[in-house]
Design a protein around this motif. Structure first.
Motif, PDB file in Angstrom:
ATOM      1  N   UNK A  60     -11.574  -3.640  -5.649  1.00 16.82           N
ATOM      2  CA  UNK A  60     -11.075  -4.631  -6.583  1.00 16.82           C
ATOM      3  C   UNK A  60      -9.806  -4.190  -7.282  1.00 16.82           C
ATOM      4  N   UNK A  61      -9.171  -5.145  -7.933  1.00 18.12           N
ATOM      5  CA  UNK A  61      -7.835  -4.954  -8.495  1.00 18.12           C
ATOM      6  C   UNK A  61      -7.807  -3.928  -9.626  1.00 18.12           C
ATOM      7  N   UNK A  62      -8.782  -3.974 -10.519  1.00 18.68           N
ATOM      8  CA  UNK A  62      -8.757  -3.091 -11.691  1.00 18.68           C
ATOM      9  C   UNK A  62      -8.851  -1.618 -11.300  1.00 18.68           C
ATOM     10  N   UNK A  63      -9.834  -1.278 -10.472  1.00 18.30           N
ATOM     11  CA  UNK A  63      -9.998   0.111 -10.054  1.00 18.30           C
ATOM     12  C   UNK A  63      -8.849   0.567  -9.162  1.00 18.30           C
ATOM     13  N   UNK A  64      -8.342  -0.344  -8.334  1.00 18.61           N
ATOM     14  CA  UNK A  64      -7.215  -0.002  -7.462  1.00 18.61           C
ATOM     15  C   UNK A  64      -5.970   0.289  -8.290  1.00 18.61           C
ATOM     16  N   UNK A  65      -5.726  -0.522  -9.323  1.00 17.07           N
ATOM     17  CA  UNK A  65      -4.568  -0.310 -10.198  1.00 17.07           C
ATOM     18  C   UNK A  65      -4.693   1.017 -10.943  1.00 17.07           C
ATOM     19  N   UNK A  66      -5.895   1.342 -11.395  1.00 17.79           N
ATOM     20  CA  UNK A  66      -6.107   2.608 -12.095  1.00 17.79           C
ATOM     21  C   UNK A  66      -5.802   3.783 -11.183  1.00 17.79           C
ATOM     22  N   UNK A  67      -6.248   3.693  -9.923  1.00 18.51           N
ATOM     23  CA  UNK A  67      -5.963   4.760  -8.967  1.00 18.51           C
ATOM     24  C   UNK A  67      -4.467   4.870  -8.724  1.00 18.51           C
TER      25      UNK A  67
ATOM     26  N   UNK B 119       0.915  -4.456  -5.470  1.00 16.88           N
ATOM     27  CA  UNK B 119      -0.165  -5.439  -5.291  1.00 16.88           C
ATOM     28  C   UNK B 119      -1.042  -5.164  -4.074  1.00 16.88           C
ATOM     29  N   UNK B 120      -0.539  -4.371  -3.130  1.00 16.13           N
ATOM     30  CA  UNK B 120      -1.326  -4.096  -1.922  1.00 16.13           C
ATOM     31  C   UNK B 120      -2.155  -2.814  -2.030  1.00 16.13           C
ATOM     32  N   UNK B 121      -1.946  -2.040  -3.108  1.00 19.48           N
ATOM     33  CA  UNK B 121      -2.662  -0.777  -3.218  1.00 19.48           C
ATOM     34  C   UNK B 121      -4.145  -1.040  -3.432  1.00 19.48           C
ATOM     35  N   UNK B 122      -4.982  -0.398  -2.645  1.00 16.21           N
ATOM     36  CA  UNK B 122      -6.418  -0.690  -2.671  1.00 16.21           C
ATOM     37  C   UNK B 122      -7.234   0.596  -2.653  1.00 16.21           C
TER      38      UNK B 122
END
Length: 217
Positions: free
Chosen positions: A121-128, A175-178
């Motif tokens: 998901x977006x939140x955890x991916x953004x944190x990473x 936006x593509x970081x996962x």
């Protein structure tokens, strides 16, 4: 070529000393045993013990593999990150079945994991993403991983542009970081032995439980 063959065959493997694998003491789930082995790798000076091979499958059924860095592990699975627009990201979108392989040669241990790659998901991916170094973030923002590069100068210019962007906007996220988690169905622990009397213990998921099986080497 003959000399190369001779050199290869002369190389030693599993020279040791290697730790024992007492299967009767193995934990009921593979996560705890993995963490124990991981710490043993660190304690024995294994270089980059968090590096692992991620294997995926092309749409035509051809396997693909590359070395990545483990981001985390808990009682739900093993975590890594990538652009969803990379080759591996596209492969996992088409077929989420993946395999992870860890090999710690200094202690003669290998861990093989098979399962499904699940986007977090977006939140955890953004944190990473924001926990990465600035150069790593800048390269990810270029967004051309695995595309053909006809001139190295173009890479340097693109990197410079994204570095400037990050200095002005340090919280920007690709936006593509996962961040992905591998939900494992099978985990195998392999302890090498210099006399080739290797020990293999396989965990297979059965609902909410894990079944342990000793395998022939």
């Amino acid at each position: 070529m003959e000399r190369i063959r001779e050199n290869i065959r002369a190389l030693q493997s599993l020279a040791g000393p290697l730790p024992a694998f007492l299967i009767d003491d193995a934990q009921d789930d593979p996560y705890e045993l993995f963490l124990e082995w991981f710490q043993t790798a660190i304690d024995n000076g294994v270089h980059e013990p968090h590096s692992m091979t991620l294997s995926t499958i092309d749409p035509d059924g051809t396997p693909d593999a590359r070395v990545l860095i483990l981001k985390d592990v808990d009682d739900k699975g093993w975590y890594f990150a990538s652009s969803s627009e990379s080759n591996k990201g596209k492969q996992m979108e088409t077929n989420p079945s993946v395999a992870l392989t860890f090999y710690w040669s200094l202690i003669g241990r290998q861990v093989r994991i098979r399962g499904q790659a699940v986007p977090m998901g977006q939140e955890l991916s953004a944190k990473d993403f924001l926990n990465r170094g600035i150069i790593a973030r800048a390269i990810a923002l270029i967004g051309k991983q695995s595309a053909v590069l006809d001139d190295r100068y173009r890479f340097d210019e693109a990197l410079k542009e994204q570095m400037n962007l990050l200095r002005d906007n340090p919280d920007i996220v690709s936006p593509s970081w996962t961040l992905y988690r591998v939900d494992a169905s099978v985990v195998e622990f392999w302890q090498g032995n210099k006399d080739r009397k290797h020990v293999r213990l396989r965990y297979q998921r059965n609902g909410n439980r894990w079944n342990k099986e000793l395998l022939w080497t």
